[in-house]
Design a protein around this motif. Structure first.
Motif, PDB file in Angstrom:
ATOM      1  N   PHE A   6       5.033  -6.260  -7.877  1.00  0.00           N
ATOM      2  CA  PHE A   6       4.119  -6.428  -6.745  1.00  0.00           C
ATOM      3  C   PHE A   6       2.932  -7.284  -7.166  1.00  0.00           C
ATOM      4  N   ALA A   7       2.446  -8.067  -6.223  1.00  0.00           N
ATOM      5  CA  ALA A   7       1.317  -8.959  -6.520  1.00  0.00           C
ATOM      6  C   ALA A   7       0.546  -9.262  -5.242  1.00  0.00           C
ATOM      7  N   VAL A  54      -0.163  -8.350   0.179  1.00  0.00           N
ATOM      8  CA  VAL A  54       0.633  -7.941  -0.983  1.00  0.00           C
ATOM      9  C   VAL A  54       2.093  -8.300  -0.743  1.00  0.00           C
ATOM     10  N   ALA A  55       2.762  -8.736  -1.800  1.00  0.00           N
ATOM     11  CA  ALA A  55       4.185  -9.080  -1.713  1.00  0.00           C
ATOM     12  C   ALA A  55       4.959  -8.363  -2.814  1.00  0.00           C
ATOM     13  N   ALA A  56       6.212  -8.074  -2.489  1.00  0.00           N
ATOM     14  CA  ALA A  56       7.150  -7.516  -3.468  1.00  0.00           C
ATOM     15  C   ALA A  56       8.108  -8.619  -3.873  1.00  0.00           C
ATOM     16  N   TYR A  57       8.396  -8.684  -5.161  1.00  0.00           N
ATOM     17  CA  TYR A  57       9.299  -9.711  -5.692  1.00  0.00           C
ATOM     18  C   TYR A  57      10.459  -9.051  -6.439  1.00  0.00           C
ATOM     19  N   GLU A  58      11.640  -9.625  -6.256  1.00  0.00           N
ATOM     20  CA  GLU A  58      12.744  -9.309  -7.156  1.00  0.00           C
ATOM     21  C   GLU A  58      12.987 -10.582  -7.953  1.00  0.00           C
ATOM     22  N   GLY A  59      12.659 -10.541  -9.227  1.00  0.00           N
ATOM     23  CA  GLY A  59      12.655 -11.763 -10.018  1.00  0.00           C
ATOM     24  C   GLY A  59      11.601 -12.699  -9.454  1.00  0.00           C
ATOM     25  N   LYS A  60      11.984 -13.913  -9.084  1.00  0.00           N
ATOM     26  CA  LYS A  60      11.025 -14.869  -8.533  1.00  0.00           C
ATOM     27  C   LYS A  60      11.083 -14.934  -7.008  1.00  0.00           C
ATOM     28  N   MET A  62      10.527 -13.620  -3.239  1.00  0.00           N
ATOM     29  CA  MET A  62       9.730 -12.707  -2.443  1.00  0.00           C
ATOM     30  C   MET A  62      10.671 -11.899  -1.548  1.00  0.00           C
ATOM     31  N   ALA A  63      10.575 -10.577  -1.659  1.00  0.00           N
ATOM     32  CA  ALA A  63      11.484  -9.693  -0.927  1.00  0.00           C
ATOM     33  C   ALA A  63      10.838  -9.102   0.322  1.00  0.00           C
ATOM     34  N   GLY A  64       9.522  -8.903   0.272  1.00  0.00           N
ATOM     35  CA  GLY A  64       8.815  -8.306   1.397  1.00  0.00           C
ATOM     36  C   GLY A  64       7.324  -8.475   1.226  1.00  0.00           C
ATOM     37  N   PHE A  65       6.576  -8.114   2.261  1.00  0.00           N
ATOM     38  CA  PHE A  65       5.129  -8.371   2.247  1.00  0.00           C
ATOM     39  C   PHE A  65       4.421  -7.501   3.289  1.00  0.00           C
ATOM     40  N   ILE A  66       3.118  -7.402   3.117  1.00  0.00           N
ATOM     41  CA  ILE A  66       2.209  -6.908   4.156  1.00  0.00           C
ATOM     42  C   ILE A  66       1.104  -7.941   4.320  1.00  0.00           C
ATOM     43  N   LEU A  67       0.923  -8.423   5.553  1.00  0.00           N
ATOM     44  CA  LEU A  67      -0.199  -9.301   5.890  1.00  0.00           C
ATOM     45  C   LEU A  67      -1.398  -8.415   6.227  1.00  0.00           C
ATOM     46  N   THR A  68      -2.508  -8.624   5.550  1.00  0.00           N
ATOM     47  CA  THR A  68      -3.684  -7.773   5.747  1.00  0.00           C
ATOM     48  C   THR A  68      -4.844  -8.554   6.336  1.00  0.00           C
ATOM     49  N   LEU A  99       4.683  -1.067  -1.007  1.00  0.00           N
ATOM     50  CA  LEU A  99       3.679  -2.113  -0.772  1.00  0.00           C
ATOM     51  C   LEU A  99       2.319  -1.487  -0.482  1.00  0.00           C
ATOM     52  N   TYR A 100       2.286  -0.484   0.385  1.00  0.00           N
ATOM     53  CA  TYR A 100       1.019   0.190   0.680  1.00  0.00           C
ATOM     54  C   TYR A 100       0.475   0.904  -0.559  1.00  0.00           C
ATOM     55  N   GLY A 101       1.364   1.483  -1.353  1.00  0.00           N
ATOM     56  CA  GLY A 101       0.919   2.153  -2.586  1.00  0.00           C
ATOM     57  C   GLY A 101       0.200   1.196  -3.522  1.00  0.00           C
ATOM     58  N   PHE A 102       0.652  -0.051  -3.548  1.00  0.00           N
ATOM     59  CA  PHE A 102       0.014  -1.079  -4.377  1.00  0.00           C
ATOM     60  C   PHE A 102      -1.295  -1.551  -3.741  1.00  0.00           C
ATOM     61  N   LEU A 103      -1.349  -1.559  -2.411  1.00  0.00           N
ATOM     62  CA  LEU A 103      -2.506  -2.091  -1.687  1.00  0.00           C
ATOM     63  C   LEU A 103      -3.678  -1.115  -1.624  1.00  0.00           C
ATOM     64  N   PHE A 104      -3.396   0.180  -1.478  1.00  0.00           N
ATOM     65  CA  PHE A 104      -4.455   1.162  -1.220  1.00  0.00           C
ATOM     66  C   PHE A 104      -5.604   1.144  -2.235  1.00  0.00           C
ATOM     67  N   PRO A 105      -5.339   1.108  -3.549  1.00  0.00           N
ATOM     68  CA  PRO A 105      -6.470   1.113  -4.497  1.00  0.00           C
ATOM     69  C   PRO A 105      -7.446  -0.037  -4.267  1.00  0.00           C
ATOM     70  N   LYS A 106      -6.925  -1.230  -3.973  1.00  0.00           N
ATOM     71  CA  LYS A 106      -7.804  -2.381  -3.742  1.00  0.00           C
ATOM     72  C   LYS A 106      -8.630  -2.179  -2.474  1.00  0.00           C
ATOM     73  N   LEU A 107      -8.002  -1.625  -1.432  1.00  0.00           N
ATOM     74  CA  LEU A 107      -8.742  -1.373  -0.191  1.00  0.00           C
ATOM     75  C   LEU A 107      -9.881  -0.383  -0.442  1.00  0.00           C
ATOM     76  N   LEU A 108      -9.586   0.683  -1.170  1.00  0.00           N
ATOM     77  CA  LEU A 108     -10.611   1.697  -1.459  1.00  0.00           C
ATOM     78  C   LEU A 108     -11.749   1.115  -2.292  1.00  0.00           C
ATOM     79  N   GLU A 109     -11.406   0.321  -3.311  1.00  0.00           N
ATOM     80  CA  GLU A 109     -12.423  -0.322  -4.157  1.00  0.00           C
ATOM     81  C   GLU A 109     -13.322  -1.252  -3.340  1.00  0.00           C
TER      82      GLU A 109
END
Length: 289
Positions: A6-7, A54-60, A62-68, A99-109
């Motif tokens: 995730f990135a 945030v986007a999810a990648y399998e290898g290089k 992009m498999a999925g995303f959330i537009l915020t 994706l949300y699990g990866f995003l939440f800490p940044k939103l809270l910060e």
């Protein structure tokens, strides 16, 4: 199960994000196909910030995303989900939750206090995923459409009322006429941000007092905001505004996207003009703080 990384994204990722968006939404309940310019306009209108996408990648790949989108909603710093997309071959891996699990800490910060989204009522997998994450329905929304040739707008024109396009929208006063709060993408802030061609129509009396208004996206025929002073209703002012919208719209139909279902009088008015319900959505919220 595939191994995902995730990135967060940057501006340079937007072309790949667009192509993933197109692929993810090609078989959606309501297929969405936007070219790159339309996609960029959507991002701008909805306040989407690439560094919070945030986007999810399998290898290089992009498999999925959330537009915020970031902004204020009901007086609170809010992260709006302007689209969650997963390519068909990667579905069934609970990517939305990851994706949300990866995003939440940044939103809270960053001091974001709540998350907001809309989801089509018939989209059972998405509804289930959002509820599992912690979202709750805040209101039900309906979407309406009518071919311009089928609209019933043949009522007597209101006396001593002028309908015209304004170059200086009276944004700070329009809300006094509302029966309902617009959704995120139809909010006044979103309309100001949108680069898409639009017309703001106003109805004014002989003393130039504002009686009603309508905001129309010219190419799509989508009416983003529409309201008449409660004291002036029943005079044909709203119908006169709609008549002018029909003249200006380039699309063959007019649409109202995300009408609050509690606005029963407004919906009754649309139905009497021959607008038909296309689909329903739920607005959902989740507190973070």
């Amino acid at each position: 199960m595939p191994h995902f990384q995730f990135a967060f994204l940057t501006e340079k990722d937007l072309p790949e994000l667009h192509s993933t968006f197109v692929e993810a939404f090609a078989d959606y309940l309501v297929p969405i196909q936007l070219d790159y310019a339309q996609f960029q306009a959507k991002l701008k209108r909805e306040g989407v910030t690439p560094s919070f996408c945030v986007a999810a990648y399998e290898g290089k790949q992009m498999a999925g995303f959330i537009l915020t989108g970031l902004g204020e909603w009901e007086g609170k710093p809010t992260a709006y989900n302007a689209g969650t997309g997963v390519k068909p071959q990667f579905r069934g891996n609970r990517l939305t939750e990851q994706l949300y699990g990866f995003l939440f800490p940044k939103l809270l910060e960053s001091g974001v206090e709540q998350c907001l989204l809309e989801v089509i009522q018939e989209n059972a997998p998405a509804l289930k995923a959002y509820k599992a994450i912690g979202f709750q329905t805040s209101r039900a929304l309906d979407c309406f459409r009518a071919m311009k040739t089928e609209l019933l707008l043949q009522v007597k024109a209101p006396e001593n009322v002028t309908i015209g396009v304004t170059q200086n929208p009276d944004w700070k006063n329009y809300h006094h006429f509302w029966d309902m709060e617009p959704t995120w993408q139809n909010s006044t802030e979103a309309l100001k941000q949108s680069p898409d061609a639009k017309a703001v129509l106003e109805a004014r009396d002989q003393e130039a007092e504002l009686l009603g208004y309508l905001v129309l996206f010219l190419k799509s025929g989508a009416v983003a905001q529409f309201a008449v002073d409660k004291k002036e209703r029943g005079r044909g002012i709203g119908t006169a505004l709609l008549r002018e919208a029909v003249n200006l719209a380039e699309a063959p139909a007019l649409m109202f996207i995300n009408v609050d279902t509690t606005a029963s009088g407004f919906i009754y008015y649309l139905e009497r003009r021959h607008f038909k319900r296309m689909l329903g959505q739920y607005e959902m919220k989740m507190p973070l703080a």
